[in-house]
Design a protein around this motif. Structure first.
Motif, mmCIF file in Angstrom:
data_model
loop_
_atom_site.group_PDB
_atom_site.id
_atom_site.type_symbol
_atom_site.label_atom_id
_atom_site.label_comp_id
_atom_site.label_asym_id
_atom_site.label_seq_id
_atom_site.Cartn_x
_atom_site.Cartn_y
_atom_site.Cartn_z
ATOM 1 N N HIS A 188 12.352 32.208 -4.765
ATOM 2 C CA HIS A 188 11.802 33.067 -3.713
ATOM 3 C C HIS A 188 10.705 34.018 -4.170
ATOM 4 O O HIS A 188 10.136 34.730 -3.348
ATOM 5 N N GLY A 189 10.433 34.108 -5.460
ATOM 6 C CA GLY A 189 9.458 35.072 -5.973
ATOM 7 C C GLY A 189 10.101 36.433 -6.175
ATOM 8 O O GLY A 189 11.267 36.650 -5.858
ATOM 9 N N LEU A 190 9.328 37.348 -6.722
ATOM 10 C CA LEU A 190 9.805 38.713 -6.970
ATOM 11 C C LEU A 190 9.675 39.547 -5.698
ATOM 12 O O LEU A 190 8.579 39.688 -5.164
ATOM 13 N N PRO A 191 10.774 40.131 -5.213
ATOM 14 C CA PRO A 191 10.671 40.965 -4.014
ATOM 15 C C PRO A 191 10.199 42.374 -4.336
ATOM 16 O O PRO A 191 10.499 42.914 -5.399
ATOM 17 N N GLY A 192 9.442 42.955 -3.421
ATOM 18 C CA GLY A 192 9.039 44.358 -3.532
ATOM 19 C C GLY A 192 8.411 44.699 -4.858
ATOM 20 O O GLY A 192 7.519 44.016 -5.347
ATOM 21 N N ILE A 235 7.795 39.915 -16.745
ATOM 22 C CA ILE A 235 7.700 38.988 -15.616
ATOM 23 C C ILE A 235 7.369 39.847 -14.404
ATOM 24 O O ILE A 235 8.196 40.614 -13.924
ATOM 25 N N GLN A 236 6.102 39.745 -13.962
ATOM 26 C CA GLN A 236 5.658 40.610 -12.876
ATOM 27 C C GLN A 236 4.610 39.908 -12.027
ATOM 28 O O GLN A 236 4.941 39.238 -11.071
ATOM 29 N N HIS A 237 3.344 40.055 -12.367
ATOM 30 C CA HIS A 237 2.275 39.583 -11.495
ATOM 31 C C HIS A 237 2.008 38.091 -11.621
ATOM 32 O O HIS A 237 1.833 37.400 -10.627
ATOM 33 N N TRP A 238 1.927 37.589 -12.839
ATOM 34 C CA TRP A 238 1.545 36.204 -13.021
ATOM 35 C C TRP A 238 2.524 35.516 -13.954
ATOM 36 O O TRP A 238 2.674 35.894 -15.108
ATOM 37 N N PHE A 239 3.202 34.528 -13.425
ATOM 38 C CA PHE A 239 4.046 33.653 -14.229
ATOM 39 C C PHE A 239 4.163 32.340 -13.475
ATOM 40 O O PHE A 239 3.995 32.291 -12.254
ATOM 41 N N ASN A 256 0.906 34.582 -19.091
ATOM 42 C CA ASN A 256 -0.513 34.721 -19.400
ATOM 43 C C ASN A 256 -0.706 35.747 -20.516
ATOM 44 O O ASN A 256 -0.334 36.905 -20.371
ATOM 45 N N PHE A 257 -1.270 35.305 -21.629
ATOM 46 C CA PHE A 257 -1.573 36.192 -22.749
ATOM 47 C C PHE A 257 -3.079 36.188 -22.941
ATOM 48 O O PHE A 257 -3.633 35.246 -23.498
ATOM 49 N N GLU A 274 0.620 30.428 -21.742
ATOM 50 C CA GLU A 274 1.451 29.954 -22.848
ATOM 51 C C GLU A 274 2.863 29.666 -22.343
ATOM 52 O O GLU A 274 3.547 30.563 -21.854
ATOM 53 N N PRO A 275 3.306 28.418 -22.466
ATOM 54 C CA PRO A 275 4.693 28.108 -22.110
ATOM 55 C C PRO A 275 5.640 28.588 -23.203
ATOM 56 O O PRO A 275 5.278 28.632 -24.379
#
Length: 155
Positions: free
Chosen positions: A30-34, A67-71, A86-87, A92-93
């Motif tokens: 579902h993605g990160l809420p709020g 784990i916030q904006h881009w993953f 993203n680094f 990077e996996p």
């Protein structure tokens, strides 16, 4: 086979890993809420940790990921999770087994878990014996997240 005692520590450890697995499964679906976001610190030396060589060289013992904006590619299984982060504009996996986890913090709601390692009983106590790589900043999560100790509510 007779047991001499109930392994509450091991049971709690597995329950906390299960909680994190459930949270990550929900985020994968579902993605990160709020404002929710996570700082996850793990032992890079643990068996099963997979990461780029340059990251392992930079974080030879412990690493904190955000784990916030881009993953991408967040996949959870019984033993751990895979994620691409993203680094510096370089995706990077990585693979993080649940046994490698040291802390899980969601500062948006002041929630956190700290995993005590079995090895720590044999190591010297964590006295302030001078600076090491953990004190120089890059691994420290920004935002002042707090690990909530469950003892706080024990009567």
């Amino acid at each position: 086979m007779t047991r001499s005692e109930i392994d509450y520590g091991g049971m709690m450890h597995r329950a906390m890993q299960g909680l994190i697995a459930d949270v990550l499964r929900d985020v994968a679906e579902h993605g990160l809420p709020g404002e929710h976001h996570f700082f996850i610190t793990f032992d890079t030396r643990e068996d099963g940790v997979e990461m780029a060589d340059w990251l392992r060289e930079r974080y030879p013992e412990e690493m904190t990921i955000v784990i916030q904006h881009w993953f991408e590619n967040l996949i959870i299984d019984e033993e751990g999770f895979n994620i691409t982060l993203n680094f510096g504009n370089s995706p990077e996996p990585m693979r993080v087994p649940f046994d490698a986890l040291r802390t899980f913090v969601d500062p948006s709601v002041e929630f956190g878990l700290r995993f005590e390692t079995q090895d720590s009983d044999e190591d010297e106590p964590d006295e302030d014996d001078g600076p090491d790589h953990e004190d120089d900043g890059p691994d420290d999560p920004p935002g002042g997240g707090e690990v909530v100790q469950l003892d706080r509510w024990r009567k």
